[in-house]
Design an enzyme around this catalytic site. Structure first.
Site, PDB file in Angstrom:
ATOM      1  CE1 TYR A  55     -10.600   6.024  16.229  1.00 17.78           C
ATOM      2  CE2 TYR A  55      -8.373   6.910  15.749  1.00 17.78           C
ATOM      3  CZ  TYR A  55      -9.803   6.376  15.335  1.00 17.78           C
ATOM      4  OH  TYR A  55      -9.938   6.326  14.216  1.00 17.78           O
ATOM      5  N   GLY A 216      -7.921  -4.403   8.893  1.00 19.35           N
ATOM      6  CA  GLY A 216      -7.690  -4.625  10.671  1.00 19.35           C
ATOM      7  C   GLY A 216      -7.018  -5.906  10.884  1.00 19.35           C
TER       8      GLY A 216
HETATM    9  P1  NAP Z   1      -4.794  -2.171   9.565  1.00 17.53           P
HETATM   10  O1  NAP Z   1      -3.406  -1.593   9.300  1.00 17.53           O
HETATM   11  O2  NAP Z   1      -5.681  -2.650   8.551  1.00 17.53           O
HETATM   12  O3  NAP Z   1      -4.819  -3.202  10.796  1.00 17.53           O
HETATM   13  C1  NAP Z   1      -3.678  -3.026  11.829  1.00 17.53           C
HETATM   14  C2  NAP Z   1      -3.996  -4.228  12.453  1.00 17.53           C
HETATM   15  O4  NAP Z   1      -3.450  -5.469  11.685  1.00 17.53           O
HETATM   16  C3  NAP Z   1      -3.116  -4.547  13.912  1.00 17.53           C
HETATM   17  O5  NAP Z   1      -3.893  -5.312  14.617  1.00 17.53           O
HETATM   18  C4  NAP Z   1      -1.889  -5.259  13.345  1.00 17.53           C
HETATM   19  O6  NAP Z   1      -1.340  -5.959  14.288  1.00 17.53           O
HETATM   20  C5  NAP Z   1      -2.356  -6.134  12.226  1.00 17.53           C
HETATM   21  N1  NAP Z   1      -1.279  -6.495  11.435  1.00 17.53           N
HETATM   22  C6  NAP Z   1      -0.410  -5.681  10.572  1.00 17.53           C
HETATM   23  N2  NAP Z   1       0.247  -6.161   9.781  1.00 17.53           N
HETATM   24  C7  NAP Z   1       0.207  -7.572  10.098  1.00 17.53           C
HETATM   25  C8  NAP Z   1       1.194  -8.591   9.419  1.00 17.53           C
HETATM   26  N3  NAP Z   1       1.946  -8.525   8.635  1.00 17.53           N
HETATM   27  N4  NAP Z   1       0.762  -9.849  10.258  1.00 17.53           N
HETATM   28  C9  NAP Z   1      -0.240  -9.961  11.181  1.00 17.53           C
HETATM   29  N5  NAP Z   1      -1.157  -9.004  11.601  1.00 17.53           N
HETATM   30  C10 NAP Z   1      -0.853  -7.628  11.066  1.00 17.53           C
HETATM   31  O7  NAP Z   1      -5.546  -0.859  10.228  1.00 17.53           O
HETATM   32  P2  NAP Z   1      -6.307  -0.345  11.466  1.00 17.53           P
HETATM   33  O8  NAP Z   1      -5.571  -0.458  12.765  1.00 17.53           O
HETATM   34  O9  NAP Z   1      -7.739  -1.316  11.460  1.00 17.53           O
HETATM   35  O10 NAP Z   1      -6.844   0.815  11.192  1.00 17.53           O
HETATM   36  C11 NAP Z   1      -5.792   2.075  10.804  1.00 17.53           C
HETATM   37  C12 NAP Z   1      -6.319   3.194  11.303  1.00 17.53           C
HETATM   38  O11 NAP Z   1      -7.523   3.781  10.637  1.00 17.53           O
HETATM   39  C13 NAP Z   1      -6.739   3.313  12.817  1.00 17.53           C
HETATM   40  O12 NAP Z   1      -5.430   3.398  13.765  1.00 17.53           O
HETATM   41  C14 NAP Z   1      -7.171   4.688  12.904  1.00 17.53           C
HETATM   42  O13 NAP Z   1      -6.275   5.832  12.759  1.00 17.53           O
HETATM   43  C15 NAP Z   1      -8.005   4.622  11.511  1.00 17.53           C
HETATM   44  N6  NAP Z   1      -9.444   4.207  11.655  1.00 17.53           N
HETATM   45  C16 NAP Z   1     -10.286   5.266  11.182  1.00 17.53           C
HETATM   46  C17 NAP Z   1     -11.655   4.697  11.226  1.00 17.53           C
HETATM   47  C18 NAP Z   1     -12.662   5.811  10.865  1.00 17.53           C
HETATM   48  O14 NAP Z   1     -13.955   5.642  10.834  1.00 17.53           O
HETATM   49  N7  NAP Z   1     -12.399   6.850  10.234  1.00 17.53           N
HETATM   50  C19 NAP Z   1     -12.029   3.479  11.634  1.00 17.53           C
HETATM   51  C20 NAP Z   1     -11.232   2.680  11.866  1.00 17.53           C
HETATM   52  C21 NAP Z   1      -9.805   3.113  11.627  1.00 17.53           C
HETATM   53  P3  NAP Z   1       0.182  -5.798  14.740  1.00 17.53           P
HETATM   54  O15 NAP Z   1       0.067  -4.469  15.788  1.00 17.53           O
HETATM   55  O16 NAP Z   1       0.602  -6.956  15.578  1.00 17.53           O
HETATM   56  O17 NAP Z   1       0.994  -5.604  13.818  1.00 17.53           O
END
Ligand code: NAP
Length: 301
Positions: A55, A216
């Site tokens: 990451y 995401g």
């Molecule tokens: P997510 O919670 O689906 O998406 C987060 C994104 O959504 C951020 O850019 C956030 O922006 C935005 N967001 C959240 N709430 C919002 C709202 N109310 N309005 C507008 N935008 C909003 O999760 P993710 O970050 O994609 O993934 C979460 C975690 O999963 C990662 O950190 C990682 O630990 C893990 N992951 C694992 C894998 C794997 O292969 N195992 C792959 C991908 C991810 P803001 O920051 O501005 O709120």
């Protein structure tokens, strides 16, 4: 409210906070800022933090570990998850000539030692193999896991993005159970509900983790008719619960009997607090299927 991933642990919080986007925070990635997000999460019952060696171009663990070292007493209040097995082409790893997977015994152990150093901790609470590796030798992975557990460097083990067959193969060589499979799952990505992944988790009594539980962020911004349809239904249900769209999307995952653990990725502390309250919302069966149908674009058969 914590949740035990399998019969033998570990215990994680009902929601996990993912560190993938740590470097994207518009407020910066200083130790002070990271520590404030860790503290906000802890104050709202989110005690488990999800990392991977890769990451932030191999940089997030280091930033998080540095922040944590400013407040070392916090370590015992939280659980650290990390992953290994992907090799990125990166200036940080000049010997990598192509992006590939490496689940050799040597690499797993080396990677965990790097993660321990970066996170400035003596133990990883949960180690995951990040992606299924076509060259994965289950005996070798098992040897690495046993060695790491014996030395106390990693306490529990799981996988990520594995199929049922891939999990069964690895589990067949291990003297202890795998405790999770971290897969993509959300109102926008429902494959795990229907390809046997979640059924298998329930059969062997382990809790899956859901990455990108809000797609995401695409759930809020994508102009496609499908996402618009999902948004409309989430919005409607949110109104009747006096909640917000994102809380309903998380509550939809929490409603599933597999005891899915969403791994949320926001950098915004207000959103983090709001999402931590999703566990107070219990969707009815009708509401759950309204969301399913909006996502699938049809009612159930
Ligand atoms: P997510 O919670 O689906 O998406 C987060 C994104 O959504 C951020 O850019 C956030 O922006 C935005 N967001 C959240 N709430 C919002 C709202 N109310 N309005 C507008 N935008 C909003 O999760 P993710 O970050 O994609 O993934 C979460 C975690 O999963 C990662 O950190 C990682 O630990 C893990 N992951 C694992 C894998 C794997 O292969 N195992 C792959 C991908 C991810 P803001 O920051 O501005 O709120």
């Amino acid at each position: 409210m914590n949740i035990k991933l399998s019969g033998e642990g570990p215990e994680l919080s009902r929601l996990v906070y993912g560190a993938w986007r740590l470097k994207e925070d518009p407020k910066g990635a200083t130790s002070q800022r990271i520590l404030s997000k860790i503290n906000t999460a802890l104050e709202h019952g989110i005690t488990s933090f999800d990392h991977a060696d890769i990451y932030g171009d191999y940089g997030c663990e280091e930033l998080f570990g540095k922040a944590l070292s400013d407040s070392p007493r916090l370590r015992d209040s939280l659980q650290l998850i990390t992953k290994c097995g992907i090799k990125l082409v990166s200036e940080q790893r000049p010997d990598h000539v192509i992006k590939h997977y490496d689940t050799s015994r040597e690499h797993i152990i080396w990677s965990v030692e790097q993660s321990l150093r970066s996170l400035r901790t003596d133990r990883i609470d949960l180690l995951l193999i990040h992606r299924p590796d076509p060259l994965l030798d289950a005996d070798e992975v098992a040897e690495a896991f046993v060695a790491l557990r014996t030395e106390g460097k990693a306490l529990h083990f799981g996988v990520s993005n594995f199929s049922v067959a891939q999990m069964e193969l690895l589990a067949s060589r291990l003297p202890f159970p795998l405790v999770t499979n971290q897969v993509e799952c959300s109102v926008m990505q429902m494959e795990a509900l229907h390809d046997g992944t979640l059924d298998y988790c329930q059969r062997i009594c382990l809790s899956p983790m859901a990455w990108s539980p809000l797609g995401g962020g695409a759930i809020f911004s994508s102009p496609s008719p499908r996402e618009q349809r999902i948004r409309d239904v989430l919005e409607l249900i949110a109104q009747s619960h006096q909640a917000t769209l994102d809380q309903i999307a998380i509550a939809w995952l929490l409603r599933h009997p597999a005891k899915i653990i969403p791994v949320i990725g926001t950098n915004d502390t207000d959103r983090l607090i709001r999402l931590s309250r999703s566990k107070e919302i219990v969707l009815s069966r009708t509401e759950w299927f309204q969301i399913w149908s909006a996502s699938a674009g049809r009612p159930v058969p």
